[in-house]
Scaffold this motif. Structure first.
Motif: not given
Ligand code: SF4
Ligand code: ZN
Length: 304
Positions: A85, A87, A90, A122, A136-137, A140, A144, A227, A229-230
């Motif tokens: 991605e 990031i 990570y 990302l 973000s997810c 993402c 993905r 991550c 952003h998790m």
């Protein structure tokens, strides 16, 4: 105390069934359950090429290990694919772990990056979003999905296998319901045999906690760095809520999963006539332009 299936001391208690298993019998039970899910939904056929999406997290590495053992005896082939991605920090650790594990298993491994596919990492895409509320997810995840489809087509795969477990399915269902997106509920049916490129989740009937124990008891490597952003999305809260329910009511996740199966089939059947092709990319979608293309187009517009 003894394992319910052999003379060894037990290492794991399956609370929802009361079974006590030693480490070996536990591992065998996970492999058997995976094989059962694969055959129940006819997920993989003879001579097919399976693209195994491996992120470097425990689920995908365990999936790679188990599906690789099956491939050796069941007449299908696998290639591992990883999506980068972009990031910082990570993804680097994960790529190293996956690379090393694939070498150990002697599995071919290919990496595809957002940067190459969308001309955006990302982090660059997140800077371009108009609405800070789009998590973000969700951006993402959309990118993905497209990146994995691209990778699978690039290697000529018939099937894409991901490490999503039962808990992931429950969380996704709740997220879709809370966001009012019932069409996506129809896509959750594990039977994807009508799609051109089948997407399979061989762990969809296994608790996340059991995958964690499998990884632990088999000394598997996995990524320690989460991550960054998790915890931005709602998924973490839903996951904790479902875990606390399960702690009080053993087996409740299994019941919920059974309900989702029935609901997703019903929704899928009622939506089946609506299927269209995206006019930008040709993938299946519900409108003129699929969600991936609309996200990417919007980000690109903001770029210029
Ligand atoms: Fe992407 Fe979210 Fe997963 Fe991070 S946690 S890799 S942002 S989907
Ligand atoms: Zn599209």
């Amino acid at each position: 105390m003894k394992c319910d299936r052999c003379e060894n001391p037990p290492a794991y208690t399956r609370k929802y069934s009361g079974e006590k298993l030693c480490s070996q019998c536990f591992s065998k039970s996970i492999v058997r359950k995976t094989a059962k899910t694969i055959s129940k939904y006819n997920m993989i056929k003879h001579n097919e090429l399976v693209a195994v999406a491996v992120s470097g997290g425990k689920d995908s590495l365990v999936l790679l290990k188990i599906i690789n053992e099956m491939a050796l005896t069941h007449n299908f082939r696998i290639i591992a694919i990883t999506i980068d991605e972009g990031i910082p920090g990570y993804r680097d650790e994960a790529l190293e772990i996956v690379e090393k594990f694939c070498t150990e298993l002697n599995v071919e491994h290919k990496i595809y990056s957002y940067k190459d596919l969308f001309e955006l990492t990302l982090d660059e895409a997140l800077d371009l979003r108009e609405n800070e509320k789009t998590s973000s997810c969700s951006i993402c995840g959309t990118l993905r999905r497209r990146a994995i489809d691209h990778a699978a087509k690039d290697i000529g795969a018939d099937v894409i296998a991901t490490g999503h477990n039962l808990d992931d399915t429950l969380q996704t269902f709740v997220i879709n319901m809370l966001s009012g997106d019932t069409t996506k509920v129809g896509w959750m049916d594990p039977d994807t045999s009508e799609n051109d490129l089948r997407k399979i989740k061989p762990f969809c009937e296994i608790y996340e906690s059991e995958i964690v124990f499998y990884a632990f008891t088999n000394d598997m490597p996995f990524q320690s760095e989460p991550c960054p952003h998790m915890h931005e999305g709602i998924r973490t809260e839903i996951r904790e809520f479902l875990n606390s329910l399960e702690n009080q009511h053993n087996g409740i996740k299994n019941n919920f999963y059974q309900s989702i199966l029935k609901i997703s089939q019903t929704v899928k059947n009622s939506n089946s006539k609506e299927k269209m092709k995206c006019e930008k990319c040709g993938n299946d979608c519900t409108g003129n332009v699929c969600s991936v293309c609309s996200v990417v187009l919007k980000l690109k517009e903001n770029q210029t």
